[in-house]
Design a protein around this motif. Sequence first.
Motif, short mmCIF file in Angstrom:
data_model
loop_
_atom_site.label_atom_id
_atom_site.label_comp_id
_atom_site.label_asym_id
_atom_site.label_seq_id
_atom_site.Cartn_x
_atom_site.Cartn_y
_atom_site.Cartn_z
N THR A 271 0.95 -1.32 0.05
CA THR A 271 -0.07 0.19 0.06
C THR A 271 0.67 1.19 0.13
O THR A 271 2.11 1.26 0.37
N GLU A 272 0.30 2.33 -0.56
CA GLU A 272 1.02 3.62 -0.64
C GLU A 272 -0.24 4.54 -0.11
O GLU A 272 -1.17 4.40 -0.62
N GLU A 273 0.06 5.50 0.83
CA GLU A 273 -0.85 6.49 1.10
C GLU A 273 -0.45 7.62 1.42
O GLU A 273 0.89 8.24 1.61
N SER A 274 -1.02 8.83 0.90
CA SER A 274 -0.78 10.13 0.65
C SER A 274 -0.74 10.98 2.05
O SER A 274 -0.02 11.87 2.18
N GLY A 275 -1.50 10.39 2.91
CA GLY A 275 -1.67 11.20 4.15
C GLY A 275 -2.73 12.25 4.16
O GLY A 275 -3.15 12.97 5.20
N ALA A 276 -3.24 12.12 2.87
CA ALA A 276 -4.52 13.19 2.81
C ALA A 276 -5.70 12.35 2.17
O ALA A 276 -6.68 12.89 1.31
N GLY A 277 -5.84 11.27 2.61
CA GLY A 277 -6.94 10.36 2.23
C GLY A 277 -6.76 9.62 0.91
O GLY A 277 -7.94 8.85 0.48
N GLN A 278 -5.90 9.82 0.09
CA GLN A 278 -5.63 9.05 -1.10
C GLN A 278 -4.80 7.69 -0.68
O GLN A 278 -3.62 7.62 0.13
N GLY A 279 -4.89 6.80 -1.71
CA GLY A 279 -4.01 5.34 -1.41
C GLY A 279 -3.97 4.54 -2.92
O GLY A 279 -4.78 4.98 -3.51
N THR A 280 -3.11 3.61 -2.99
CA THR A 280 -3.01 2.87 -3.97
C THR A 280 -2.51 1.48 -3.47
O THR A 280 -1.83 1.26 -2.40
N VAL A 281 -3.16 0.45 -3.96
CA VAL A 281 -2.46 -0.96 -3.72
C VAL A 281 -1.85 -1.43 -4.91
O VAL A 281 -2.44 -1.21 -5.96
N ARG A 282 -0.69 -1.95 -4.72
CA ARG A 282 0.05 -2.40 -5.80
C ARG A 282 0.09 -3.75 -5.43
O ARG A 282 0.53 -4.30 -4.32
N VAL A 283 0.02 -4.80 -6.50
CA VAL A 283 0.24 -6.17 -6.46
C VAL A 283 1.33 -6.74 -7.26
O VAL A 283 1.33 -6.26 -8.45
N ARG A 284 2.41 -7.25 -6.80
CA ARG A 284 3.38 -7.85 -7.48
C ARG A 284 3.72 -9.37 -7.44
O ARG A 284 3.66 -9.83 -6.23
N ARG A 285 4.47 -9.59 -8.38
CA ARG A 285 4.87 -11.09 -8.26
C ARG A 285 6.43 -11.05 -8.05
O ARG A 285 7.31 -10.22 -8.54
N LEU A 286 6.78 -12.06 -6.88
CA LEU A 286 8.13 -12.01 -7.05
C LEU A 286 8.71 -13.59 -7.13
O LEU A 286 7.98 -14.48 -6.99
N ASP A 287 10.16 -13.84 -7.41
CA ASP A 287 10.59 -15.19 -7.68
C ASP A 287 11.20 -15.46 -6.26
O ASP A 287 10.90 -14.88 -5.20
N ALA A 288 11.92 -16.70 -6.39
CA ALA A 288 12.79 -17.09 -5.05
C ALA A 288 13.62 -16.16 -4.51
O ALA A 288 14.05 -16.35 -3.53
N GLY A 289 13.89 -15.40 -5.18
CA GLY A 289 15.28 -14.64 -4.99
C GLY A 289 14.39 -13.30 -4.44
O GLY A 289 15.10 -12.12 -4.23
N LEU A 290 13.11 -12.95 -4.47
CA LEU A 290 12.53 -11.93 -4.30
C LEU A 290 12.67 -10.64 -5.24
O LEU A 290 12.77 -9.57 -4.89
N GLU A 291 12.97 -11.13 -6.42
CA GLU A 291 13.04 -10.32 -7.57
C GLU A 291 11.67 -10.25 -8.24
O GLU A 291 10.82 -11.16 -8.66
N GLN A 292 11.26 -9.05 -8.88
CA GLN A 292 10.03 -8.84 -9.37
C GLN A 292 10.01 -9.69 -10.56
O GLN A 292 10.86 -9.63 -11.33
N VAL A 293 8.72 -10.15 -11.02
CA VAL A 293 8.38 -11.05 -12.33
C VAL A 293 7.46 -10.26 -12.88
O VAL A 293 6.29 -9.89 -12.33
N GLY A 294 7.47 -9.93 -14.26
CA GLY A 294 6.52 -9.27 -15.02
C GLY A 294 5.94 -8.03 -14.41
O GLY A 294 6.65 -7.25 -13.64
N GLU A 295 4.99 -7.33 -14.93
CA GLU A 295 4.35 -6.09 -14.45
C GLU A 295 3.57 -6.20 -13.32
O GLU A 295 2.84 -7.26 -12.98
#
Length: 363
Positions: free
Chosen positions: A177-201
């Motif tokens: 999650t990201e929060e602006s502190g002013a009521g706005q936010g974003t949820v980001r969903v990511r895939r990670l491999d066994a080395g905790l590296e991002q996979v795909g978009e």
Amino acid sequence: MLVPVFDGAEEARVLRLDDDLEVQETSSVPMAWVRTGTARQYVRSSKLVRTSEGPALFYSTENFLVPPLNAYLVPLEANGAPKRGPDGEVLEYRLLDRPADDGPTVVAASTEHDRLVVLWTTGGPLTPPIQVMGTMVDSKGQVLVAPKALFESPSGWTPAPANALWLRNGELLVALTEESGAGQGTVRVRRLDAGLEQVGEERAFTTSEEPVPQLVDLGESAGAPLASPVLVWRSREAPESLRWIRVAGHLFEGGQPVTWLKDTPGYIPWFGAFVDDGVLRLSWLSRFFEPGENNTPLYWGRLWTQDPGDAPVERTPGLALMPLNEHAMWVLMEKVAPRRMATMYTATTDDGQFLDAVRYCTP
């Protein structure tokens, strides 16, 4: 069914319940600071996980909302008692020792690959950058991937780990999650491999503050490993400022959110999600507060459940408003028998605070 209870004492209790939700046995797990004779700490996050070695109790501590941040894993016997070493000592593995960090932690275990991931936040407004960190260990606490930065908000908002889920293809799915502190936010969903590296978009969903996202997997009946994960989160929508619960599936195939609930104005839903034979079920406390004596807030709420395609069903005992405490911000769901679910929550009466549960039938 095992249920861990932390109530501020110097030990955690693990309850073993039968399918009628009757307590059959209670085991005690001494806190790390008691076992080592060090300064008292406070439990920040906790979760019962299933590792390749069986159930285990994870918990993280800090010094009353300030560093250091520590995290521990206590292997449990099948009845919930802590496993012990040859000299009778409680087995306990330290997973985190972060002298400068604090805040909540997220953990997820993979029974198939003997891996646990732990996520937390490092940095702060006075010590930037603020980053989401991660490490991977096995069920005995041996480090498989050393602590590393996984995410830093490109917008300058405050990021935090929210949830993690191991997929059937061995990848790890994380919700940040990201929060602006002013009521706005974003949820980001990511895939990670066994080395905790991002996979795909990644997938990103615009929301409001405190979306409390949860990830669940519908299983093989929903298709391939990347087709079955589902994200559930909460958002506040204008102009009514109602709290919504939204669900998105097919996360990496363009799946769009579906609204399951628009709560009553003034109420805030604190929800749990559970998958039963490929079916997503939700439960939530619909909670509000009002000023009491000396402006001390009084909390009240109702309990609800919902299955896909059905209207919400109220499960409030007695159908009267329940008195709640300020920490009643979760529900825990579990299947206890065929077509029988249980929803657990905390309630408050004049006699104290209680772990309560409602057992109900499903379609």
